[in-house]
Design a protein around this motif. Sequence first.
Motif, PDB file in Angstrom:
ATOM      1  N   ILE A   3      35.292  22.006  62.275  1.00  0.00           N
ATOM      2  CA  ILE A   3      35.951  23.320  62.193  1.00  0.00           C
ATOM      3  C   ILE A   3      37.444  23.182  62.466  1.00  0.00           C
TER       4      ILE A   3
ATOM      5  N   VAL B  86      40.407  23.827  59.610  1.00  0.00           N
ATOM      6  CA  VAL B  86      41.538  24.757  59.711  1.00  0.00           C
ATOM      7  C   VAL B  86      42.844  24.026  59.431  1.00  0.00           C
TER       8      VAL B  86
ATOM      9  N   VAL C 213      37.150  26.136  55.553  1.00  0.00           N
ATOM     10  CA  VAL C 213      36.527  25.695  56.810  1.00  0.00           C
ATOM     11  C   VAL C 213      35.011  25.663  56.668  1.00  0.00           C
TER      12      VAL C 213
END
Length: 448
Positions: free
Chosen positions: A127, A131, A167
Amino acid sequence: MALNALANVFRIAELRSRLAYTLVLLSVYRIGIFINTPGVDRSAMNAFMDAQKQSGGLVSLFNLFSGGALEQMSIFGLGIMPYVSASIIIQLLAVVVPSLERLQKEGAAGRQKINQYTRYGSIVLSIVQGVGISRWLASLGRSDAGQGGFNQVVVPNDNLWFTFMTVVSLTAGTAFIMWLGERITERGIGNGISLIIFAGIVARVLPGAKTLLDLTTQEIVNVAAVLGLLFFMLLIIGVVVYVERGMRRVPIQYAKRMAGRRMFAGQATYFPMKVNASGVIPPIFAGAVLSFPATLGAWFPFLQGFQRSIEGNLWVYNGLFVLLVVFFSYFYTALTFRPDDVADNIKKQGGYIPGIRPGRQTAEFIERTLNRLTFGGAIYLAIICVIPSVISSVLGVQFTFGGTALLIVVGVALDTVQQIEGHLISRNYEGFAGPRGPRIRGRVRVAA
């Protein structure tokens, strides 16, 4: 003889099904490489990666270990690296966190719990990296912050929805790759995670060979230089096979013991210590550290002078690489191997090293032996990783298959062949080397 050995592989139904299962799942992984994340212009991304191949940097290193998925900006763009990073982090934390250290000593149940923590860590890292990659992609072509004059917009529509979908896609892709690796390990042949990295690296060999062949056909590259490069690569592969199977066998003598009313004679065995105990971790860390100046120099103009001073001189770069490999070899081995625990376990089992007192002297002897082996293994790693680039520079041949990738490919291939040979021998078949040939020694984990 070799044909008979290969024929034996397909005579065992279980081995046939395991091989087929492994190949099918690896094919699924390679097909997924060409599935784009939403909102990315693939042609612009390919143009940017072509420019990065000339300048190097962390992006090129990351693309190598993702099997070219980053170049395609695939849903597998993160590859298996978040899982590898999480595994290394958990392994390092086990040295300083008592609860994780206890889990490591609880056998199968503890390992299962640690594997679960590793999966959670992989998702978190995916994650965070997702990003970062989404913001990095959105900046390509819109900002000249060190993109080398690259002016093609990779993300035509940059908004919150693009970041969210990137993501989710990259995290789901990493989770799916983890699942594929675990299924291969459980129902296939070899270590699934290692085989996925292996497949990604090997898949880039044929395009590189075709490019080299085209340059030779166009007489841009000399045929003699290409043959010389191939000769040196085969020689390096032979050295890697020889050293990766090399180990120091520390003799251990067990005293006589009573079990019930029976007296058992003492046994003589050995404790194996690999020459290259740290594996391929030091070259990966060293390559990542040296790739940061190229990447940061692209984003921060005041670091471009430092970047050019490192990358402009091959000898300076290789010298720093050798020093970092030696440092990380000692650092990683010191974190993962504990001579005190090994000596304590030998003493508890009633064993001793001939000529060495049990306890503290045994730990000191093991530590001295480990330091000498680590030095030899670090020099071996540095030479193997540096020689391909030096030879390529001397011969004037561009060859992207570096030493780190070579170590991974040869090591994983040896592990897989060793598992196949284990299946053959357990069913009274001859190994790959025949009835009188040597057996392929498996990798021994240097642990207490």
